[in-house]
Every structure is written in structure tokens, then in C-alpha cells.
Write an enzyme that holds these catalytic residues in place. Structure first.
Site, PDB file in Angstrom:
ATOM      1  CD  GLN A  23      -2.533  -1.480   2.443  1.00  0.00           C
ATOM      2  OE1 GLN A  23      -1.812  -1.941   3.318  1.00  0.00           O
ATOM      3  NE2 GLN A  23      -3.823  -1.275   2.601  1.00  0.00           N
ATOM      4  CE1 TYR A  81       8.765 -19.175  48.727  1.00  0.00           C
ATOM      5  CE2 TYR A  81       7.887 -17.157  47.788  1.00  0.00           C
ATOM      6  CZ  TYR A  81       7.833 -18.157  48.734  1.00  0.00           C
ATOM      7  OH  TYR A  81       6.862 -18.133  49.669  1.00  0.00           O
ATOM      8  N   GLY A 101       1.580 -23.725  50.732  1.00  0.00           N
ATOM      9  CA  GLY A 101       1.390 -24.415  49.477  1.00  0.00           C
ATOM     10  C   GLY A 101       2.234 -25.659  49.337  1.00  0.00           C
ATOM     11  CG  ASN A 144       3.132 -26.047  43.128  1.00  0.00           C
ATOM     12  OD1 ASN A 144       2.276 -25.862  43.971  1.00  0.00           O
ATOM     13  ND2 ASN A 144       3.580 -27.246  42.836  1.00  0.00           N
TER      14      ASN A 144
END
Lengths: 572, 249
Positions: A162, A348, A467, A503
Site C-alpha cells: 500500500q 524464592y 502451598g 506452586n
């Protein structure tokens, strides 16, 4: 085994906990000492915290609204009542401030995720068949090269077909490109080298043969849309942006009619039939588009990391690099930001890829396995042990007790992994990966992960946060189940797999276990040869062959990211 | 022959101590007054009434319900007490208890308790006077050494840190200190200063802590030496694994 081996974490623990360096005030001692003097120096002992404190004060003055103020912590008792120690990226000697391992403060971490999210693989064969069989257009290596030249203009946002179109500034999208790869050496020879991911050059010969056999005569495009586009939209945009520009490039390169019906076939192939996303879309309760981290299977993530082609003779190293990359993505970005928020998840994740504690455990396991099982942890397929529960119990128990005893013999490691979740991740990743290395079986490795959790809980009378008790006590029950919604081959499980969805501290470990099974065998890939080849590209800003080193470079402010906006904002 | 509760396997002192904690047959070592306990818990002023969330059950006009008839409410529930917590942190350097065994002890020996078990801390939530009963039980018995275990509502990572030279588990908020031959607490669970120093009693000697502890450590009772416990863990693992593997289904 004799306990006289030099611990891989010893040097890092000595520097962190017994030596003064910079503002890190220490009183000497040994890394085996059980007592220490705490100086309670607060945030002023740490240069990064001081810098942040100053920035927080300036921010408050500038905007007339308070912001970061470390004295808000615990009613005016700031962090740093014990030593605020820096960390070493495992496998390197790079010491970094821990704040610089939060992905917000680390450009390399951001770029790793950017490079995954903005990547999609698109088959070329369907498009070529459409051109040849439906339209009678001849497809040759020359036309393919022309098409790729067109697409490398169009994919970043250059206009084709275009007239009078807006376009993106090339300097803002300079990380965007497309290359192709194929298992057909003859075709590869005909492709302009700038457009080719050359499997023969990027992979060791044996791995290259495996990959070419798996890919066959088919050819695929590895497309990376601009980082800046992907960040502004989401992972679901990657295939859409790519498909639009692929369609336009076909029209232009093969002089097609812009509106002819065959264009719809090309679009369908590019948008749906021929697309391999890095991650699947997620269901409504965790709704995310394709190519978002929650949908990336562990096997894909294992294949995205490229260490296996660099150090195939050291499968433990492959595994540990996968741990680093996957813990960062799944814990820090997916669970730590998409699914939750704040700063805790970094703590963690970094435990698994800092200070060589996990590395020491895994390399001990390698020695143990090689001694007891006749070299089963060295790379190979005919040296593996049959995966049964007795083997899982033997290796995982030895690994876990060795790791636990390190925390007991070296109190500085216990202090470094000050939370039970960190210890659980490190211990279980070591145990699970070791079983995988020895057996070449990811589900056996996963079984080792769960046994490690049981042993750890029983030995120390504690495990991780809530957990861990929930998921890790029931996990063994679905290790060998292949019933729908209960089990799968580990390589095909992912962050959204039932039981794994929340987890934290696990998913990087699972990825490592999946990776270890194949690295141990010397496989070229874990689950998808296309994903493995797609990321074997030195042009990507993030070096996927050594993610831990890249994270260090990010923390040390040495990493050059893509997608920067300095061109379009006021100069500072 | 009447069934005798087994509680826990193992032939070591750690295993034996775990059995004691679970059975509730633990030795009382010290006294904590009710007012001192109230102070350090920090939920209400000593001597004040228990705040309640509902009228006493006897005044409630409870619906007819066979379960309500079968289950005797705890004193706290009867009175309509609010639910409050006590949270312990145990040092990994031979602290006498560990989170799981505080939870087991609570669940086995006390009613109306909601234990939560983490790595650094163990919380019990219960009606306030019921919670105080279990808190006092733990603080006065061999389940707790005032130097190696501590009431902490927040900031619990002292559990894994090296011990300071005075042997009192590291506490960022400095809630406990050694004064003379006893440990005193001068802040409540969440670190708010309290009006007096509460005497928590004498700390255990290193030898006594090693004798009474429920954590396996290689420098005391090594986990690898308690073969029966490891065998039992393996059995649990085997059964959970094979239970899930049912291809015929």
C-alpha cells in the site's frame, strides 16, 4: 561417599558472610560457625539501599507525595538488622546486589521474557503449497530469499503493497527480524546466510543430525516481532502482528493480487494452521493469551534455554542454566507478577540460581550416580539406569540428605536460604534433576522431587509455605498417572497444570527435571525441535545459552536491552 | 488388648521427643502467669474482659441440631470469644520443637484449634481463651526454650539464622533478650513495646536443648541415622506413588 569434597558454595559463602568488602561489615569467622555477631546496621550498610533511599526522598520532594521510605518497614525498624549480603550468580564469579535481581531492576531479565513473548514459529510449507498448487507460482530458493528480504522490512513495521502508509522507526524496532530453518541441507545451502539459522553451525554434529531428522524437509520461519510492540500489547499479539506482515510480504514478494482468495489461505496458515506458539492460551480463571508465561510447557522452556548445544558433555550445567532461566520466568514474572505481586517471589527464585548451593548438591549427585551406577550421569543413552522406584529412592534420598546436612554443617548456607521454601526448592531440584540425569526419564525425576519433599519435611520438621504442604504431599500420587487432568509426561506439563498453578518455587525446578532427562541422554531437544532451533540465534539480544551470566550482566548494568524509547522522549 | 497410640516411628531421642510432643505428655519446666501471657500475646490488656463476637451460646437460642448436641463447645466458643492467634518460631539450632510437631500436638491434644504450619513459624488460631490455654501449655513445657523459641507474629527468619553470641535466637524486632540467667520479653508478638519485662524463664543449656530437640541435625542426631523413620517415609512415598498409578482404570 567421603565428605572431604570442596563445597562449590564455600568461596561465595566466605565472601558473603566472613569478609568485609565495600560496606559489607563482617566480623570474620568461618562459614561453619553457628554463632555470629549481628551489627544491626540497617539499610545504610548497603549501597543499593542507600541509592534507593535517596531516590525515594527526591521523588517525594519532586511530586509532593511520599514514596519509597525504608523507615516504613516494621514500624521504623528497617531491613538490615542482619548483614544485607550481596549474591553471586551461580556458575559465575559475578557478585551483585540482591535488589538488582528483581526483574524490575534487571534489564536482562526483562529482555529474556521479551524475547520469548515476541517469538513465534511459522511453517512455510503450507504457504508454498498454496502458491505452487493453487496459483501455479514457482517457489525457488531465490523467491524465498526475496520474500525474506521483504519480510525483514515488513515485520518491524515497514509498509509494502500500500501507498502513503505510516511506518515504525527502524531504530525503535531494531530487534525485530525473521529467519528460517530447515532440516533440508540442500535448501539451507541455497538460502542467503543472513536469513538462515544454520543447524549445522549452531549445534554439535550429533545434535544437528537429530534436529534435521526431526524437522525433515520442512521449513519454518523464526519470527521475533519488536520488543516494544510486544510490551505494549501482550503475547497474543505476537502471532497476529507476524501474520499480518507475513501476508503483506507474500503479496509483495510474489506479486499477488492484494485481494485474491489465496491470500486468505496464506493468512490462515500464518495465523493458525502453521503457527507454533511458545505458550498456549489459558482458561478463563487465569485468562491469558497465547505466548504468556503461564501457558509455556516445561518442555518448551527447557528447549528455549540453549545451554544443551554449548556444553553437551556437562548435562548438570545444562540443567542448572535451565533452573536459572525458568525460575526467573515462572517464579519472578509469572507467579510473582502476573499471578501475584510485589517482591517476595524473587527471593524464592534466586535461591535456586545464586551462590552455588544447588549446583554443589547436583554435582555431588552426579559423582554419587557415576560412582554407584557406572557413569549413568554422564551424557549418553546406553548408560542409563532403568527408572524404577528403588532407583528413585536411592538417588533422591542420598541427594536430599547430603543437601540437608550441608545446611546443618554450613550455617551460612542455612542463613543464605533463610526460608524453608528456598531450601525445599533447592533440595528437590537437585534430587529430581539427579534422578532424571541417571534415568533419562523426567517423570522418574519428578518422583524424586516429591520424595525429597517428604524427607525434608520429616528431617527438619518443616517444609515451605502453606502451598508446599498442599501440593507436595499429594504430588507423588499423580507422577505416574496419565489420566486427563491428572498426569502427563513432565515435558508436557506446565505452570497451569492442575496442582502446579500456584506452586511458587517449583516450576523452574520442574523445568530443570524435564531438561535433565534429555541433557543426560544427549538429546538435542526436550520436546520440540522447532523451539530449540528457533532460539539458537546469536542475533537475539538475550543469550539463552547462559541465562545466569546474562542476569548478572543485567544486575551489573552491562546488559543492552532492546525496545528502548530514548529516540522518542526528551533527552535527559 | 487395648490399642496403644503409636504416633511416630524411630529409635532416636529426636523420634522419642516427637512422640512426646504428639502425645501431649511433655514436662513442665516453668510458670508463666496469666497476666504475663496476656501481655506478650498482645491481643488485650491484662485483666480486661475477653472481647466477644457473639453472645454466649447459652443465650443464643441455638437451632436444634444433632451435631451441636454431640459436640461440646470449647470454653471460648461457649463464651463467644473472638478468634485470635499465637505464633511460635523455633530455631533450627536444636530448638525444642519444630512447626509440624507443634501442629500435631495442637491437633491431637486440643479442641477448636486451627494450626498453620510453615517453615519458620507455626500459628494456632482459636477462640481467645482456648488459644491462651494452648499458648500457655507450650510456653511452660519442654516444647519451648525461651532462648531458642519465641512468640513472633511477624518477621520469623531468625529460625534459620546463626545464633547471636548470647544464644538467643536472632530477632529483627528484638523482642527477647537475655538478662542475667533468664530471658525477658519486652515487646509483644508483633513487636509493640509492653509495659513490663516479662520473665520467660531460664534458657536450656546446649546439652539440654540437644537432648530435648525434635529436629534432626547432623551434629546431634543425624537424620540418616534414624533408619526406621527413613524407611517409613519411603513406605509413605511408595504407597502414594503406586496408588496414583492405576492404568487399568
Amino acid at each position: 561417599m567421603a565428605d572431604d569434597r570442596k563445597r562449590m558454595f564455600a568461596k561465595h559463602m566466605e565472601i558473603k558472610y566472613t569478609k568485609e568488602h565495600g560496606t559489607n561489615k563482617m566480623n570474620g569467622g568461618e562459614i561453619t560457625d553457628k554463632t555470629v555477631e549481628y551489627y544491626r546496621l540497617g539499610v545504610d550498610q548497603n549501597p543499593r539501599k542507600l541509592e534507593m533511599k535517596k531516590a525515594g526522598k527526591e521523588l517525594a520532594e519532586k511530586r509532593g507525595l511520599v514514596g519509597y521510605n525504608p523507615m516504613m518497614h516494621c514500624g521504623g525498624i528497617p531491613l538490615g538488622q542482619r548483614a544485607l549480603t550481596p549474591s553471586f550468580l551461580s556458575g559465575t564469579d559475578d557478585m551483585v546486589e540482591i535488589d538488582d535481581l528483581h526483574y524490575v531492576n534487571n534489564a536482562a531479565m526483562q529482555q529474556m521474557w521479551d524475547d520469548i513473548r515476541r517469538t513465534v514459529i511459522v511453517g512455510l510449507d503450507m504457504a508454498h503449497e498454496t502458491l505452487e498448487k493453487r496459483l501455479g507460482i514457482e517457489v525457488t530458493p531465490e523467491t524465498i530469499n526475496h520474500y525474506l528480504e521483504t519480510l525483514n522490512h515488513a515485520l518491524p513495521g515497514g509498509a509494502v503493497v500500500q501507498e502513503h502508509m505510516v511506518e515504525t522507526h527502524p531504530a525503535l524496532v531494531d530487534d525485530c527480524f525473521v529467519k528460517i530453518f530447515t532440516g533440508d541441507d540442500e535448501l539451507a545451502d541455497e538460502i542467503d546466510s543472513q536469513f538462515l539459522i544454520d543447524i549445522n553451525k549452531q549445534f554439535p554434529a550429533e545434535q544437528a543430525e537429530q534436529l534435521k531428522a526431526a524437522i525433515g524437509k520442512n521449513s519454518f520461519q523464526a519470527a521475533h516481532i519488536p520488543t516494544i510492540v510486544s510490551r505494549t500489547t501482550d503475547g497474543g499479539q505476537t502471532s497476529r502482528w507476524m501474520a499480518m506482515q507475513v501476508g503483506m510480504a507474500f503479496i509483495s514478494a510474489y506479486s499477488m493480487c492484494a485481494g485474491e482468495a489465496a491470500v486468505a489461505d496464506l493468512s490462515y496458515a500464518a495465523k493458525h494452521a502453521g503457527v507454533i506458539q511458545m505458550g498456549e492460551m489459558l482458561p478463563a480463571r487465569r485468562a491469558r493469551a497465547p505466548n504468556e508465561p503461564g501457558g509455556i510447557p516445561f518442555g518448551h522452556m527447557a528447549d528455549i534455554i540453549q545451554t544443551s548445544r554449548k556444553t553437551p558433555e556437562d548435562p548438570a550445567n545444562v540443567t542448572l542454566e535451565v533452573v536459572g532461566g525458568a525460575c526467573m520466568l515462572y517464579d519472578q514474572i509469572w507467579l510473582g507478577s502476573y499471578m501475584s505481586g510485589g517482591v517476595g517471589f524473587t527471593q524464592y527464585a534466586t535461591a535456586a540460581y545464586c551462590n552455588n548451593i544447588l549446583d554443589d548438591n547436583l554435582y555431588y549427585n552426579v559423582d554419587y550416580i557415576n560412582d554407584k551406577y557406572d557413569g549413568a550421569a554422564t551424557t549418553g543413552t546406553d548408560n542409563k539406569i532403568k527408572a524404577d522406584l528403588e532407583v528413585v529412592k536411592d538417588i533422591a534420598t542420598e541427594s536430599t540428605i547430603y543437601g540437608l546436612e550441608n545446611y546443618e554443617k554450613y550455617p551460612t548456607t542455612l542463613e543464605d536460604h533463610f526460608g524453608g521454601s528456598q531450601r525445599a526448592t533447592s533440595l528437590s531440584a537437585a534430587a529430581g534433576s539427579a534422578v532424571s540425569l541417571a534415568t533419562g526419564n523426567g517423570n522418574a525425576g519428578l518422583s524424586g522431587w516429591y520424595l525429597c519433599m517428604y524427607l525434608h519435611k520429616e528431617a527438619h520438621g518443616r517444609l515451605g509455605f502453606f502451598g508446599y504442604d498442599l501440593q507436595d504431599q499429594c504430588g507423588a500420587t499423580n507422577v505416574l498417572s496419565y489420566q486427563s487432568d491428572e498426569g502427563l509426561a513432565l515435558e508436557l506439563r506446565g505452570p497451569n497444570y492442575p496442582n502446579y498453578a500456584m506452586n511458587v518455587g517449583h516450576q523452574g525446578g520442574y523445568t530443570a527435571i524435564a531438561s535433565a532427562a534429555h541433557a543426560g541422554r544427549g538429546d538435542a531437544y526436550a520436546v520440540n525441535p522447532l523451539v530449540k532451533v528457533c532460539f539458537a540465534d546469536d542475533l537475539l539480544p538475550f543469550d539463552f545459552s547462559k541465562p545466569r551470566k546474562e542476569f548478572a550482566r543485567g544486575a551489573l548494568k552491562e546488559f543492552e536491552p532492546a525496545g528502548e524509547r530514548s529516540l522518542i522522549i526528551p533527552a535527559k | 488388648m487395648a490399642y496403644e497410640l503409636q504416633y511416630y516411628p524411630g529409635a532416636t531421642s529426636v523420634a522419642e521427643n516427637r512422640r512426646k510432643h504428639m502425645s501431649g505428655k511433655v514436662e513442665k519446666l516453668r510458670e508463666i502467669s496469666d497476666d504475663d501471657l496476656t501481655l506478650v500475646l498482645g491481643h488485650r490488656a491484662p485483666g480486661s474482659d475477653y472481647p466477644s463476637t457473639h453472645p454466649p451460646l447459652a443465650e443464643m437460642g441455638e437451632p436444634e441440631c444433632s451435631v451441636r448436641e454431640m459436640v461440646e463447645p470449647t470454653p471460648g466458643a461457649k463464651a463467644g470469644d473472638r478468634v485470635r492467634y499465637v505464633q511460635f518460631v523455633d530455631s533450627m539450632y536444636n530448638g525444642p520443637s519444630v512447626p509440624y510437631f507443634r501442629s500435631y500436638a495442637a491437633s491431637i491434644n486440643f479442641r477448636g484449634v486451627d494450626p498453620g504450619t510453615l517453615s519458620g513459624r507455626q500459628v494456632v488460631e482459636a477462640r481467645e481463651r482456648d488459644m491462651e490455654e494452648i499458648a500457655k501449655f507450650q510456653m511452660e513445657t519442654e516444647m519451648t526454650c525461651p532462648a531458642l523459641a519465641s512468640l513472633r507474629g511477624a518477621t520469623v527468619h531468625g529460625h534459620s539464622l546463626r545464633l547471636p553470641e548470647d544464644g538467643v535466637m536472632f530477632d529483627m524486632l528484638d523482642r527477647c533478650r537475655r538478662e542475667g540467667d533468664v530471658i525477658i520479653m519486652h515487646k509483644d508478638q508483633v513487636g509493640r513495646p509492653i509495659d513490663k519485662k516479662v520473665n520467660l524463664g531460664k534458657p536450656m543449656s546446649a546439652e539440654e536443648a540437644a537432648k530435648r530437640t525434635t529436629i534432626y541435625r547432623v551434629d546431634n542426631v543425624a537424620f540418616r541415622d534414624d533408619a526406621e523413620v527413613i524407611e517409613w517415609v519411603h513406605r509413605v512415598f511408595d504407597q502414594r506413588t503406586t496408588y496414583g498409578f492405576k492404568p487399568e482404570n
